[in-house]
Design a protein around this motif. Structure first.
Motif, mmCIF file in Angstrom:
data_model
loop_
_atom_site.group_PDB
_atom_site.id
_atom_site.type_symbol
_atom_site.label_atom_id
_atom_site.label_comp_id
_atom_site.label_asym_id
_atom_site.label_seq_id
_atom_site.Cartn_x
_atom_site.Cartn_y
_atom_site.Cartn_z
ATOM 1 N N VAL A 209 0.836 -1.208 0.000
ATOM 2 C CA VAL A 209 0.000 0.000 0.000
ATOM 3 C C VAL A 209 0.871 1.259 0.000
ATOM 4 C CG1 VAL A 209 -0.262 -0.139 2.536
ATOM 5 C CG2 VAL A 209 -1.883 1.222 1.222
ATOM 6 N N VAL A 210 0.403 2.261 -0.740
ATOM 7 C CA VAL A 210 1.011 3.599 -0.687
ATOM 8 C C VAL A 210 -0.062 4.564 -0.204
ATOM 9 C CG1 VAL A 210 2.063 5.488 -1.993
ATOM 10 C CG2 VAL A 210 2.580 3.122 -2.617
ATOM 11 N N TYR A 211 0.249 5.314 0.848
ATOM 12 C CA TYR A 211 -0.637 6.373 1.326
ATOM 13 C C TYR A 211 -0.113 7.676 0.738
ATOM 14 C CZ TYR A 211 -2.207 2.860 4.713
ATOM 15 O OH TYR A 211 -2.720 1.717 5.299
ATOM 16 N N ASP A 212 -0.793 8.197 -0.272
ATOM 17 C CA ASP A 212 -0.286 9.342 -1.039
ATOM 18 C C ASP A 212 -1.192 10.550 -0.840
ATOM 19 O OD1 ASP A 212 0.597 11.172 -2.917
ATOM 20 O OD2 ASP A 212 0.923 9.673 -4.482
ATOM 21 N N SER A 213 -0.666 11.579 -0.176
ATOM 22 C CA SER A 213 -1.423 12.828 0.018
ATOM 23 C C SER A 213 -0.834 13.954 -0.813
ATOM 24 C CB SER A 213 -1.388 13.231 1.494
ATOM 25 O OG SER A 213 -0.064 13.566 1.863
ATOM 26 N N VAL A 214 0.196 13.642 -1.608
ATOM 27 C CA VAL A 214 0.888 14.707 -2.358
ATOM 28 C C VAL A 214 0.248 14.872 -3.744
ATOM 29 C CG1 VAL A 214 3.123 15.410 -3.327
ATOM 30 C CG2 VAL A 214 2.998 14.468 -1.006
ATOM 31 N N GLY A 215 -0.191 13.766 -4.339
ATOM 32 C CA GLY A 215 -0.992 13.873 -5.563
ATOM 33 C C GLY A 215 -0.171 14.032 -6.829
ATOM 34 N N LYS A 216 -0.324 15.147 -7.500
ATOM 35 C CA LYS A 216 0.224 15.367 -8.847
ATOM 36 C C LYS A 216 1.688 14.932 -8.976
ATOM 37 C CE LYS A 216 0.960 19.688 -10.220
ATOM 38 N NZ LYS A 216 2.409 19.724 -10.444
ATOM 39 N N ASP A 217 2.537 15.356 -8.052
ATOM 40 C CA ASP A 217 3.980 15.112 -8.189
ATOM 41 C C ASP A 217 4.401 13.675 -7.897
ATOM 42 O OD1 ASP A 217 4.149 17.767 -8.776
ATOM 43 O OD2 ASP A 217 5.212 18.352 -6.930
ATOM 44 N N THR A 218 3.572 12.917 -7.194
ATOM 45 C CA THR A 218 3.986 11.578 -6.749
ATOM 46 C C THR A 218 3.161 10.445 -7.352
ATOM 47 O OG1 THR A 218 2.601 12.017 -4.816
ATOM 48 C CG2 THR A 218 4.989 12.226 -4.506
ATOM 49 N N PHE A 219 1.994 10.760 -7.876
ATOM 50 C CA PHE A 219 0.994 9.742 -8.234
ATOM 51 C C PHE A 219 1.558 8.620 -9.122
ATOM 52 C CE2 PHE A 219 -2.478 8.048 -10.808
ATOM 53 C CZ PHE A 219 -3.406 7.717 -9.829
ATOM 54 N N ASP A 220 2.167 8.969 -10.259
ATOM 55 C CA ASP A 220 2.599 7.942 -11.215
ATOM 56 C C ASP A 220 3.615 6.988 -10.587
ATOM 57 O OD1 ASP A 220 0.935 8.952 -13.111
ATOM 58 O OD2 ASP A 220 2.478 10.164 -14.104
ATOM 59 N N ARG A 229 -1.600 -6.457 -7.065
ATOM 60 C CA ARG A 229 -2.834 -6.281 -6.279
ATOM 61 C C ARG A 229 -2.666 -5.320 -5.099
ATOM 62 N NH1 ARG A 229 -3.546 -12.362 -6.706
ATOM 63 N NH2 ARG A 229 -3.288 -12.416 -4.447
ATOM 64 N N GLY A 230 -1.631 -4.479 -5.184
ATOM 65 C CA GLY A 230 -1.437 -3.471 -4.134
ATOM 66 C C GLY A 230 -2.455 -2.346 -4.260
ATOM 67 N N MET A 231 -2.495 -1.499 -3.224
ATOM 68 C CA MET A 231 -3.502 -0.432 -3.197
ATOM 69 C C MET A 231 -2.867 0.957 -3.088
ATOM 70 S SD MET A 231 -6.626 0.309 -0.523
ATOM 71 C CE MET A 231 -7.571 -1.128 -0.931
ATOM 72 N N LEU A 232 -3.266 1.821 -4.026
ATOM 73 C CA LEU A 232 -2.864 3.225 -3.911
ATOM 74 C C LEU A 232 -4.002 3.985 -3.233
ATOM 75 C CD1 LEU A 232 -1.105 5.651 -4.297
ATOM 76 C CD2 LEU A 232 -1.815 5.786 -6.664
ATOM 77 N N VAL A 233 -3.695 4.507 -2.052
ATOM 78 C CA VAL A 233 -4.679 5.286 -1.298
ATOM 79 C C VAL A 233 -4.328 6.757 -1.518
ATOM 80 C CG1 VAL A 233 -5.697 5.732 0.950
ATOM 81 C CG2 VAL A 233 -4.844 3.436 0.407
ATOM 82 N N LEU A 234 -5.023 7.372 -2.459
ATOM 83 C CA LEU A 234 -4.782 8.785 -2.760
ATOM 84 C C LEU A 234 -5.726 9.588 -1.866
ATOM 85 C CD1 LEU A 234 -3.470 10.928 -4.689
ATOM 86 C CD2 LEU A 234 -5.561 10.735 -6.041
#
Ligand code: NDP
Length: 326
Positions: A209-220, A229-234
């Motif tokens: 899992v990745v907990y991503d609160s930064v968005g545009k710069d980190t998403f890809d 089957r991992g989870m991206l939690v934006l």
């Protein structure tokens, strides 16, 4: 009373400290005399107009104080109770009217400042690690902006659940704070390629899992860090909104899951709210959850608080104080 309101969207200069009528509680509502209000990144999105609100409006989504009066039909609280809340707009103010069912008791031994600092960011970290992706021993997660308000709490709660935590931060000072909060590995994502570092640290196994609160710069790159089957939690977008995505990308990168959660949907019932707030404030009381209050400014200096948070100058929580003692 005084409140900090906006009459139009824009930079920190649109925040106006002004006198407005003290509100009266209606059916099911309580009037709360606030001691401390939390500043959150969502306040910046609302100030800028990225999230639209009806204007003019006071900003602020959380606070802690004393119940001053209640409207008809209120059973949850009574005048004199020490209470805290989140997800009700208008907390940059001396007094606020809140639906009584959104108020939670502040346990003895927890200060108003601690309660205001813990509610929104603490319950966010709580739902992310317990419900959105329930972390378990053996999991490795990535926490972006690890020395931020949510970040430092997320690290501690992920460690409680037995996960290995990799954090990203922009400076060495922030890296130190993330380590002190319990991060097993810290990446300076402004200097290092975090995708390559995650591959190196996990020896190619990648993350659940990745907990991503930064968005545009980190998403890809966050997507590229996930195991099958991992989870991206934006859950946020501090660097800007993520552009539209072709769902086929999730298939190509390993049958990935993508979710865009918000705290509101994880505290819809009073039972769920009391559970999350009870855990968070309880851990603050026992010292199991450490809060870092970066700065506490007078309400009239809300614009300075926004400049600091937006300018990546803060670590942990930013508070505004009304001057009331409680
Ligand atoms: P933080 O204290 O985490 O501050 C934001 C941090 O984001 C900065 O300190 C900075 O850390 C990092 N960042 C990376 N790029 C930028 C950029 N271009 N501009 C500004 N900051 C940047 O804030 P909060 O704890 O209040 O909120 C963190 C995030 O969580 C926000 O995106 C917020 O919207 C989201 N959130 C979501 C909730 C939900 O339920 N969905 C609830 C609560 C918060 P560094 O310098 O280390 O890069």
């Amino acid at each position: 009373m005084y409140a900090v309101r906006i009459h139009e969207h824009g930079g920190p200069e649109v925040l106006r400290y002004e006198e407005v009528p003290t509100p009266t509680p209606g059916e099911g509502q309580a009037l709360v005399r606030l001691v401390a209000c939390g500043v959150n990144f969502i306040d910046i999105y609302q100030r800028k107009g990225l999230y639209r609100i009806e204007l003019p409006s006071a900003l602020g989504q959380e606070g802690a104080g004393v119940v001053e009066a209640v409207g008809p039909g209120v059973t949850e609280v009574k005048p004199g109770d020490r209470v805290a809340y989140s997800n009700v707009l208008g907390s940059y103010a001396e007094y606020v009217v809140v639906p009584a069912h959104r108020l939670v008791p502040i346990p003895e031994g927890v200060t108003y400042q601690q309660a205001a600092a813990a509610m929104l960011q603490g319950m966010t970290a709580h739902y992310l690690v317990t419900t959105t992706y329930p972390l378990k021993p053996g999991d490795t997660c990535l926490v972006h902006a690890a020395a931020g308000g949510v970040g430092l709490l997320l690290i501690q709660m992920a460690k409680r659940r037995g996960a290995t935590v990799i954090g990203t931060v922009s400076t060495e000072e922030k890296a130190q704070l993330a380590r002190e909060a319990g991060a097993d590995h810290v990446i300076l994502y402004t200097q290092q390629d975090f995708e390559a570092e995650v591959l190196r640290i996990t020896e190619g196994r990648k993350l659940q899992v990745v907990y991503d609160s930064v968005g545009k710069d980190t998403f890809d790159k966050s997507l590229n860090c996930l195991a099958l089957r991992g989870m991206l939690v934006l859950y946020g977008q501090s660097s800007g909104p993520v552009p539209p995505l072709d769902p086929q990308v999730l298939a190509q990168k390993g049958s990935l899951f993508l979710t865009r959660p918000v705290l509101w949907h994880y505290t819809t019932t009073r039972e769920e709210l009391l559970w999350r707030a009870g855990d968070v404030l309880g851990w603050v009381r026992t010292g199991e959850l450490k809060l870092r209050i970066d700065r506490a400014l007078p309400l009239s200096q809300a614009a300075d608080a926004h400049r600091a948070l937006e300018g990546r100058q803060t670590t942990g929580k930013v508070l505004l104080l009304t001057g009331f003692e409680g």
